[in-house]
Design an enzyme around this catalytic site. Structure first.
Site, PDB file in Angstrom:
ATOM      1  N   ASN A 184      84.768 -59.270   9.900  1.00  5.63           N
ATOM      2  CA  ASN A 184      84.180 -60.014  11.020  1.00  5.63           C
ATOM      3  C   ASN A 184      84.033 -59.063  12.200  1.00  5.63           C
ATOM      4  O   ASN A 184      85.023 -58.657  12.801  1.00  5.63           O
ATOM      5  CB  ASN A 184      85.091 -61.192  11.371  1.00  5.63           C
ATOM      6  CG  ASN A 184      84.535 -62.066  12.489  1.00  5.63           C
ATOM      7  OD1 ASN A 184      83.619 -61.674  13.208  1.00  5.63           O
ATOM      8  ND2 ASN A 184      85.104 -63.244  12.660  1.00  5.63           N
TER       9      ASN A 184
ATOM     10  N   HIS B 178      76.502 -65.371  10.841  1.00  7.28           N
ATOM     11  CA  HIS B 178      77.649 -64.618  11.336  1.00  7.28           C
ATOM     12  C   HIS B 178      78.577 -64.385  10.155  1.00  7.28           C
ATOM     13  O   HIS B 178      78.885 -65.307   9.407  1.00  7.28           O
ATOM     14  CB  HIS B 178      78.344 -65.425  12.439  1.00  7.28           C
ATOM     15  CG  HIS B 178      79.683 -64.871  12.818  1.00  7.28           C
ATOM     16  ND1 HIS B 178      79.872 -63.536  13.095  1.00  7.28           N
ATOM     17  CD2 HIS B 178      80.901 -65.473  12.950  1.00  7.28           C
ATOM     18  CE1 HIS B 178      81.152 -63.346  13.391  1.00  7.28           C
ATOM     19  NE2 HIS B 178      81.791 -64.487  13.299  1.00  7.28           N
TER      20      HIS B 178
ATOM     21  N   CYS C 210      81.815 -64.530  18.989  1.00  9.83           N
ATOM     22  CA  CYS C 210      81.066 -64.339  17.739  1.00  9.83           C
ATOM     23  C   CYS C 210      79.646 -64.899  17.813  1.00  9.83           C
ATOM     24  O   CYS C 210      78.778 -64.496  17.042  1.00  9.83           O
ATOM     25  CB  CYS C 210      81.821 -64.960  16.565  1.00  9.83           C
ATOM     26  SG  CYS C 210      83.439 -64.195  16.287  1.00  9.83           S
TER      27      CYS C 210
END
Length: 323
Positions: A280, A250, A114
């Protein structure tokens, strides 16, 4: 005078299939309300059968090139952040290079889960500042739907597929925090926390594997580490939280996003939020949010932006840039 890596184009791509939370109710002991209240996610996109990470990355790259008014021949390097490349090798970046018709330069993947896009931006910045490239296409692209355990309600409802891209170009600046471009970067990792977020398979274990996560533990690390890396990057740039126009974080969980903003002393009015629509998307989430934020009219030239991310590794970091 000082060299700067300035964003000159941005673009994104989302697969056609939109999956609302309600779709999981048929197969899992979960509900739209449960997912929404814990994560802020309302829907996500899943890649079509046969649609790969390099496909998504290519579409996002083409959108960024169009936005910049450039062609593939104008690009010196491609850095693609992904944990879900099409093949073990070659890199997905070289596949994008071929698809774009770019016959010169070089291309490679970066894998920091990520945090991948933040790592890719830092690498692109270094290539530009060292004179090894004048224009770098930086892409984040993922097909996390391919590594989900569909029986694990704590993880499979959180992730989505997508891609975002920016083009960085070498420009002269005055060497002050008022310059456009990347002003500072801060990268970190701590491999002792591997078991908090990982895929239980890979090439040398001869098993594809599924994503595994200790959500509460990741949450505990995330807010603290994200606020600290953002503050460190701001300090390096000679700036403070008060100078920020936008945090583009993020997009993992709305509670992490809210907690980080609070810790940095900023209201949510200064945060670009897309997690409700995308879920996500790992390394794709920041460039997706940058592109959507610009399209919405939130992000404007001259705005000071802080991007920060944390992912498996654990790996985390931040980039301060003026749009």
């Amino acid at each position: 005078m000082a060299g700067r890596a300035v964003v000159v184009g941005v673009g994104h791509y989302l697969p056609e299939r939109v999956v609302p939370n309600s779709e999981f109710e048929a197969t899992l002991d979960t509900s739209d309300e449960w997912i929404r209240t814990r994560s802020g996610i309302e829907r996500r996109h899943f890649a079509a059968e046969g649609e790969t990470t390099s496909d998504l990355a290519t579409y996002a790259a083409e959108a960024a090139l169009k936005d910049a008014g450039l062609t593939a021949d104008d690009i010196d390097a491609i850095i693609l952040a992904t944990s879900t490349a099409d093949l073990t090798f070659p890199s997905a970046a070289t596949m994008v290079q071929a698809r774009l018709g770019m016959t010169g330069g070089f291309a490679f993947d970066v894998q920091a889960v990520c945090a991948g896009f933040v790592y890719a931006l830092a690498n692109a910045n270094a290539l530009i500042l060292s004179g090894q490239a004048r224009r770098v296409l930086v892409i984040g692209a993922e097909t996390f739907s391919r590594i989900m355990d569909w029986s694990d309600r704590s993880t499979c409802v959180l992730f989505g597929d997508g891609a975002g891209a920016v083009i960085l170009e070498a420009r002269e600046g005055k060497g002050t925090p008022q310059d456009r471009g990347i002003l500072s970067t801060d990268l970190n990792s701590d491999g002792r926390y591997k078991d908090l977020l990982y895929v239980d398979g890979g090439v040398s274990t001869q098993n594809t594997g599924y994503l595994r996560m200790q959500g509460n533990q990741v949450f505990r690390h995330a807010v603290d580490k994200l606020a600290k890396t953002a503050e460190t990057a701001l300090e390096k740039a000679g700036l403070t939280s008060a100078d920020i126009d936008w945090i583009v974080p993020h997009q993992a969980n709305i509670r992490i996003i809210q907690g980080t903003a609070k810790k940095m002393g900023l209201s949510m009015d200064h945060v670009v939020v897309t997690v409700q629509d995308h879920g996500n998307t790992s390394a794709a989430s920041i460039p997706l949010a940058l592109s959507v934020g610009k399209a919405r009219g939130q992000i404007k030239q001259g705005d000071l932006i802080v991007t920060e991310a944390i992912g498996g590794g654990l790996a985390w970091g931040a980039v301060v840039l003026r749009w």
